[in-house]
Structures are given as structure tokens and as C-alpha cells.
Design a protein around this motif. Structure first.
Motif, short mmCIF file in Angstrom:
data_model
loop_
_atom_site.label_atom_id
_atom_site.label_comp_id
_atom_site.label_asym_id
_atom_site.label_seq_id
_atom_site.Cartn_x
_atom_site.Cartn_y
_atom_site.Cartn_z
N PRO A 1 0.82 -1.21 0.00
CA PRO A 1 0.00 0.00 0.00
C PRO A 1 0.86 1.26 0.00
O PRO A 1 2.00 1.25 0.47
N PHE A 2 0.30 2.34 -0.53
CA PHE A 2 1.07 3.58 -0.71
C PHE A 2 1.73 4.04 0.58
O PHE A 2 2.92 4.36 0.60
N ASP A 3 0.98 4.10 1.67
CA ASP A 3 1.54 4.60 2.92
C ASP A 3 2.69 3.74 3.40
O ASP A 3 3.72 4.26 3.87
N ASP A 4 2.54 2.42 3.31
CA ASP A 4 3.62 1.53 3.72
C ASP A 4 4.82 1.67 2.78
O ASP A 4 5.97 1.65 3.22
N GLY A 5 4.52 1.81 1.49
CA GLY A 5 5.60 1.97 0.53
C GLY A 5 6.38 3.25 0.78
O GLY A 5 7.61 3.28 0.66
N PHE A 6 5.66 4.31 1.15
CA PHE A 6 6.35 5.57 1.42
C PHE A 6 7.27 5.45 2.63
O PHE A 6 8.36 6.03 2.66
N GLY B 1 9.97 10.33 -11.93
CA GLY B 1 9.25 9.54 -10.94
C GLY B 1 7.75 9.75 -10.99
O GLY B 1 7.20 10.21 -12.00
N LEU B 2 7.08 9.44 -9.90
CA LEU B 2 5.62 9.49 -9.83
C LEU B 2 5.17 10.67 -8.98
O LEU B 2 5.64 10.86 -7.85
N LYS B 3 4.25 11.46 -9.51
CA LYS B 3 3.82 12.69 -8.85
C LYS B 3 3.28 12.46 -7.43
O LYS B 3 3.62 13.24 -6.52
N PRO B 4 2.45 11.44 -7.18
CA PRO B 4 1.96 11.26 -5.81
C PRO B 4 3.08 11.03 -4.80
O PRO B 4 3.02 11.51 -3.67
N GLU C 1 4.65 25.06 2.62
CA GLU C 1 5.82 25.39 1.80
C GLU C 1 5.85 24.55 0.53
O GLU C 1 6.20 25.03 -0.55
N SER C 2 5.47 23.29 0.66
CA SER C 2 5.47 22.39 -0.49
C SER C 2 4.54 22.89 -1.59
O SER C 2 4.81 22.68 -2.78
N ALA C 3 3.48 23.56 -1.20
CA ALA C 3 2.49 24.03 -2.17
C ALA C 3 3.08 25.06 -3.13
O ALA C 3 2.53 25.29 -4.21
N HIS C 4 4.21 25.68 -2.79
CA HIS C 4 4.86 26.64 -3.68
C HIS C 4 5.56 25.95 -4.84
O HIS C 4 5.98 26.62 -5.80
N ILE C 5 5.74 24.65 -4.75
CA ILE C 5 6.51 23.92 -5.76
C ILE C 5 5.58 23.20 -6.72
O ILE C 5 4.74 22.40 -6.31
N ASN C 6 5.74 23.48 -8.01
CA ASN C 6 5.00 22.76 -9.04
C ASN C 6 5.76 21.48 -9.39
O ASN C 6 6.99 21.48 -9.51
N ILE C 7 5.04 20.39 -9.53
CA ILE C 7 5.67 19.11 -9.87
C ILE C 7 5.32 18.74 -11.29
O ILE C 7 4.14 18.66 -11.67
N VAL C 8 6.35 18.51 -12.09
CA VAL C 8 6.19 18.07 -13.47
C VAL C 8 6.70 16.64 -13.53
O VAL C 8 7.91 16.39 -13.54
N ALA C 9 5.79 15.67 -13.52
CA ALA C 9 6.20 14.27 -13.42
C ALA C 9 5.10 13.38 -13.97
O ALA C 9 4.03 13.84 -14.36
N ASN C 10 5.36 12.09 -13.97
CA ASN C 10 4.36 11.12 -14.38
C ASN C 10 3.32 10.96 -13.29
O ASN C 10 3.64 11.06 -12.10
#
Length: 272
Positions: free
Chosen positions: A59-64, A97-100, A114-123
Motif C-alpha cells: 500500500p502507498f503509505d507503507d511503501g512511502f 518519478g511518480l507525482k503522488p 511550503e510544499s504548495a509553492h513547488i510545481n511538480i512536473v512528473a508522471n
């Protein structure tokens, strides 16, 4: 299964910890092999990435939690991000990498505000709730999956539409690895992490670049570029170093037009 051999909560916790450590080690070893296959042209970046992400069954949370253990954080990254915010420099993370996953990493390291200031260009990605499938949704239909050169070209065209008085946007690209090679020739200012594949590629192909060890090095250089350009426009008669046709930092529209692209800034894990 007999109830007598159902594991208790303590062994489960220990097992998860061991699994995380073993998975991180195995991924590092496997990634080294796959990186070499890409470098030698045996396999495409997209093919290797699909294998890496497809091998995850968690699962995503465990993978993270597993990924988080292997993160290497540049000690100067957050200060550099503050510098960009303070000087109205658009900050983008461009990744194979993967956007999520990238968003979760930035949220965890910088905080969501702070993270919201960064745009992510990814898959993007399709991740099953039970972790049975991790499937990349590729930005581009080619062997790269995400062609960073195309993304930078697209960003330049968008920025040009926002420019006033003939100002030409300056693209700053910061990279290190295999997936950054296509974009190396697209940047006006290129930073390559010292000793890694992007720097090797620049040397092999005679591409102008500035080596760096930490984001403090990048911040000093960008500030120097800004000062040179401001000196030019304030009547001191100094030539603009990177783009003599325009005042890159001041003659712009109300929207920012000096995009900065950071790839894998040692806070973002990618499969290759």
C-alpha cells in the motif's frame, strides 16, 4: 491456518522493519544494475522504470515509509527553496518519478504550506488501494515515458507568452542523473551535481554546465547572475552573462517568467 501460529503484534512490527530494510537494500542493488543497463543502451528508461514500480506490492503509505528510509536530504535544499520564494523565482520539480510520491516527499520534508509553492512536473500513477499494482501513467508516449527535454520546451513556450517587451525567459535546470540527459541542452543555465552521470554526460558532449555539491552552491551562483543583470540594467554598462537580449529578472509581466527546474534535489526518490 491454525490460530496458534497467527503472528502477534510485536513480530509483525519487527517483520515490517526488517522488510523495509531488506527492500531498501534490494532496491539500491537492483537500481545500480538497471542504471548500467540504461547507460549501455540495453534497455529504455521507461522499460526499467515500469519494472521498478511494478515490483512494488505494498500500500502507498507503507511503501512511502520504506522509501523515506532511503531519502538523502541536501542540507541546503530548504534554505534554497526559501530563497526562491523570497525572490519570486518559480520553483519546479521535474522528475521521471511518480507525482503522488514526489508530493508526499515534499510535504513531509517542507510541510504542506511550503510544499504548495513547488510545481511538480512528473508522471502520474495508478496505485491500487491494497498496493497490488503500481502503474505509471506516462507524460509522453515514447521510450523515456517523461521526456524532460519536451517538458522544458513546453515550459519555455508558456513562459514566452507571459513575457512583456520582448523579454526572453531564462530556464535554469538543476540535475544529476540518467533521466536528465535529454534536457541538458535545453537549459540556459545548467547545474550538474558533481561526480554523477549528468556531469559525465556534459563532459563527454562538451555541454557547458556549472558543477555543484549542495544547493548552497546553486544559490550563490544564481544570486551572482541576478546581480550581474541588475548592474547591467542600472546603467553600469556591464554585459548580461547569459542573455544579452533582455533584462531577465526585472522586465517581465506580473507573472513570473524565469522558471527554475530542479530534478531529484536529493529529497525526491526516483526509480532510476
Amino acid at each position: 491456518m491454525p490460530a496458534a501460529i497467527t503472528p502477534t503484534s510485536a513480530p509483525e512490527v519487527k517483520s515490517l522493519t526488517n522488510l523495509a530494510n531488506e527492500t531498501a537494500t534490494e532496491c539500491a542493488e537492483r537500481r545500480s544494475i538497471l542504471d548500467e543497463q540504461i547507460k549501455n543502451g540495453e534497455r529504455s528508461f521507461r522499460e526499467v522504470s515500469e519494472e521498478m514500480w511494478g515490483s512494488l506490492h505494498v500500500p502507498f503509505d507503507d511503501g512511502f515509509k520504506v522509501m523515506e528510509k532511503s531519502l538523502e536530504i541536501d542540507r541546503d535544499f530548504q534554505e534554497f527553496h526559501h530563497y526562491c520564494i523570497g525572490n519570486n523565482i518559480p520553483f519546479n520539480v521535474i522528475s521521471a518519478g511518480l507525482k503522488p510520491v514526489l508530493r508526499r516527499v515534499l510535504d513531509a520534508f517542507l510541510g504542506e504550506e511550503e510544499s504548495a509553492h513547488i510545481n511538480i512536473v512528473a508522471n502520474d500513477a495508478k496505485i491500487a488501494e491494497d498496493g497490488s499494482e503500481w502503474k505509471p501513467i506516462w507524460r509522453h508516449d515514447n521510450e523515456l515515458g517523461h521526456d524532460k527535454a519536451l517538458s522544458v520546451q513546453e515550459a519555455r513556450k508558456q513562459a514566452e507568452l507571459l513575457c512583456d517587451n520582448g523579454t526572453i525567459p531564462l530556464i535554469v535546470f538543476i540535475g544529476d542523473g540518467v533521466s536528465d540527459l535529454p534536457a541538458a541542452r535545453e537549459a540556459d543555465v545548467l547545474f550538474a551535481r558533481r561526480g554523477l552521470r549528468l556531469e559525465e554526460y556534459c563532459v563527454e558532449n562538451n555541454i557547458s554546465y556549472t558543477p555543484f555539491d549542495t544547493f548552497a552552491d546553486i544559490q550563490r551562483e544564481i544570486e551572482r547572475i541576478r546581480q550581474e543583470d541588475e548592474d547591467k540594467t542600472s546603467g553600469m554598462g556591464l554585459p548580461a552573462r547569459f542573455n544579452p537580449r533582455a533584462n531577465l529578472w526585472r522586465r517581465v509581466s506580473s507573472k513570473n517568467t524565469v522558471p527554475l527546474y530542479v530534478t531529484n534535489p536529493n529529497v525526491v526518490p526516483t526509480p532510476a
